[in-house]
Motif scaffolding. Sequence first.
Motif, PDB file in Angstrom:
ATOM      1  N   ALA A  14       0.841  -1.203   0.000  1.00 54.80           N
ATOM      2  CA  ALA A  14       0.000   0.000   0.000  1.00 54.80           C
ATOM      3  C   ALA A  14       0.876   1.253   0.000  1.00 54.80           C
ATOM      4  CB  ALA A  14      -0.932  -0.005   1.216  1.00 54.80           C
ATOM      5  N   LEU A  15       1.899   1.265   0.851  1.00 53.96           N
ATOM      6  CA  LEU A  15       2.774   2.444   0.929  1.00 53.96           C
ATOM      7  C   LEU A  15       3.503   2.667  -0.398  1.00 53.96           C
ATOM      8  CD1 LEU A  15       4.146   1.867   4.531  1.00 53.96           C
ATOM      9  CD2 LEU A  15       2.729   3.807   3.788  1.00 53.96           C
ATOM     10  N   ALA A  16       3.889   1.578  -1.044  1.00 53.40           N
ATOM     11  CA  ALA A  16       4.638   1.699  -2.301  1.00 53.40           C
ATOM     12  C   ALA A  16       3.755   2.210  -3.435  1.00 53.40           C
ATOM     13  CB  ALA A  16       5.250   0.349  -2.671  1.00 53.40           C
ATOM     14  N   THR A  17       2.445   1.946  -3.353  1.00 56.42           N
ATOM     15  CA  THR A  17       1.568   2.303  -4.476  1.00 56.42           C
ATOM     16  C   THR A  17       0.663   3.488  -4.153  1.00 56.42           C
ATOM     17  OG1 THR A  17       0.018   0.608  -3.737  1.00 56.42           O
ATOM     18  CG2 THR A  17       1.533  -0.014  -5.489  1.00 56.42           C
ATOM     19  N   GLY A  18       0.876   4.128  -2.987  1.00 56.75           N
ATOM     20  CA  GLY A  18       0.097   5.322  -2.661  1.00 56.75           C
ATOM     21  C   GLY A  18      -1.298   5.045  -2.126  1.00 56.75           C
ATOM     22  N   ILE A  19      -1.566   3.784  -1.740  1.00 54.43           N
ATOM     23  CA  ILE A  19      -2.850   3.483  -1.086  1.00 54.43           C
ATOM     24  C   ILE A  19      -2.743   3.978   0.361  1.00 54.43           C
ATOM     25  CG2 ILE A  19      -4.335   1.584  -0.276  1.00 54.43           C
ATOM     26  CD1 ILE A  19      -3.396   0.031  -2.801  1.00 54.43           C
ATOM     27  N   PRO A  20      -3.775   4.691   0.850  1.00 50.86           N
ATOM     28  CA  PRO A  20      -3.657   5.252   2.206  1.00 50.86           C
ATOM     29  C   PRO A  20      -3.532   4.176   3.290  1.00 50.86           C
ATOM     30  CG  PRO A  20      -5.820   5.751   1.226  1.00 50.86           C
ATOM     31  CD  PRO A  20      -5.004   5.109   0.162  1.00 50.86           C
ATOM     32  N   VAL A  21      -2.718   4.472   4.285  1.00 52.38           N
ATOM     33  CA  VAL A  21      -2.480   3.554   5.408  1.00 52.38           C
ATOM     34  C   VAL A  21      -2.734   4.313   6.703  1.00 52.38           C
ATOM     35  CG1 VAL A  21      -0.753   2.138   6.597  1.00 52.38           C
ATOM     36  CG2 VAL A  21      -0.744   2.253   4.093  1.00 52.38           C
ATOM     37  N   VAL A  22      -3.382   3.666   7.656  1.00 53.78           N
ATOM     38  CA  VAL A  22      -3.620   4.271   8.973  1.00 53.78           C
ATOM     39  C   VAL A  22      -2.919   3.428  10.034  1.00 53.78           C
ATOM     40  CG1 VAL A  22      -5.374   4.774  10.726  1.00 53.78           C
ATOM     41  CG2 VAL A  22      -5.802   5.351   8.325  1.00 53.78           C
ATOM     42  N   ALA A  23      -2.079   4.057  10.838  1.00 55.33           N
ATOM     43  CA  ALA A  23      -1.423   3.374  11.960  1.00 55.33           C
ATOM     44  C   ALA A  23      -2.377   3.300  13.147  1.00 55.33           C
ATOM     45  CB  ALA A  23      -0.158   4.131  12.351  1.00 55.33           C
ATOM     46  N   LEU A  24      -2.276   2.203  13.897  1.00 59.78           N
ATOM     47  CA  LEU A  24      -3.061   2.017  15.128  1.00 59.78           C
ATOM     48  C   LEU A  24      -2.092   1.601  16.227  1.00 59.78           C
ATOM     49  CD1 LEU A  24      -5.930  -0.040  13.426  1.00 59.78           C
ATOM     50  CD2 LEU A  24      -6.128   2.332  14.236  1.00 59.78           C
ATOM     51  N   GLU A  25      -2.350   2.023  17.446  1.00 58.53           N
ATOM     52  CA  GLU A  25      -1.399   1.700  18.526  1.00 58.53           C
ATOM     53  C   GLU A  25      -1.791   0.428  19.270  1.00 58.53           C
ATOM     54  OE1 GLU A  25      -1.744   2.814  22.372  1.00 58.53           O
ATOM     55  OE2 GLU A  25      -3.047   4.548  22.070  1.00 58.53           O
ATOM     56  N   SER A  26      -0.882  -0.069  20.089  1.00 56.83           N
ATOM     57  CA  SER A  26      -1.133  -1.330  20.786  1.00 56.83           C
ATOM     58  C   SER A  26      -1.195  -1.210  22.303  1.00 56.83           C
ATOM     59  CB  SER A  26      -0.067  -2.352  20.395  1.00 56.83           C
ATOM     60  OG  SER A  26       1.224  -1.769  20.439  1.00 56.83           O
TER      61      SER A  26
END
Length: 306
Positions: A14-26
């Motif tokens: 996703a990061l390589a192709t520009g698809i949005p990514v959302v981080a979540l914490e643990s």
Amino acid sequence: MRHELRIRSEVRDALATGIPVVALESTLIAHGLPYPANVETARASETAVREHGAVPATIAVLAGVPTVGLADDELESLATEAGIRKASRRDLGPTLALRRTAATTVSATMALAHAAGIRVFATGGIGGVHKGPVGATFSWDVSADLVELGRTPVAVVCAGAKSLLDLPNTLEYLETLGVPVVGFGCDEFPAFYLTGSRLPAPARVDEPAEAAELLEAHWQLGGAGAVIAQPPPAAFALDPDEFHGWLAEAERLAAGAGVSGPAVTPFVLKQLAGLSGGRTVKLNQELIVANAGLAARISVALASTR
Ligand code: PSU
Ligand code: MN
């Protein structure tokens, strides 16, 4: 010896192709919520991110490996195993070097998200300036979350900060650090359990596209972190008077038990859960999932501006 970041293949693609990514914490999984609410919330947050067009990446350190994008069995073990550590930014180096497993707080999750190239992150509430001991006006217990917001360019979508913190000083310190605090659809800074804090949010947006434009402007000028805060879902928000009664009791119990440092927040949350008959847990779950959905919408808007 280099410590590689392990990025799950779906997240890497996703990061390589520009698809949005959302981080979540643990940390909210290992320390913020009881089982099974914790793992249910972790899964529901990932689903909410997907439903809004982004790829979720829950972050933790597993046996010394900083991991961006946990598999389901990894989420489950963070949610069930006893003795999982809580790592803030200061703990990352030691955790890697000593091959430990730790859940990451907002500060540590921001650092790892940024290292992976992720710009939007969702959580429940950020840490802040803790209240001083009774009679004092200041405590040196200031969450590393604030300092990280001042140095790392990641947007943190949350429901504000909990009223167990000193909210006026938390906002002051964020201003000192140059961190925009943006109400999403609200004029007051939300107080996590309560829809408002009576403290004005310094900026307001009402749409994900406006949030994205604000973030782009902030980052163009060399800005670092930003707080995008939406109120908790109205159907679950607590009545301020009732809540303040429970909070006073939970704080009394914490003082009586001599709890201090990083142990304070988990302890007080646990007491609040008991005193409220589980209502704070239900609210906490609902607002985390709502924030994950909003973060995804903002990440989609950001991707479309590039
Ligand atoms: N807010 C929650 N649940 C949590 C936390 C915040 O609703 O579990 C966690 C987050 O991971 C946050 C951390 O980064 O508490 C802050 O800890 P401290 O106050 O020790 O800095
Ligand atoms: Mn602290």
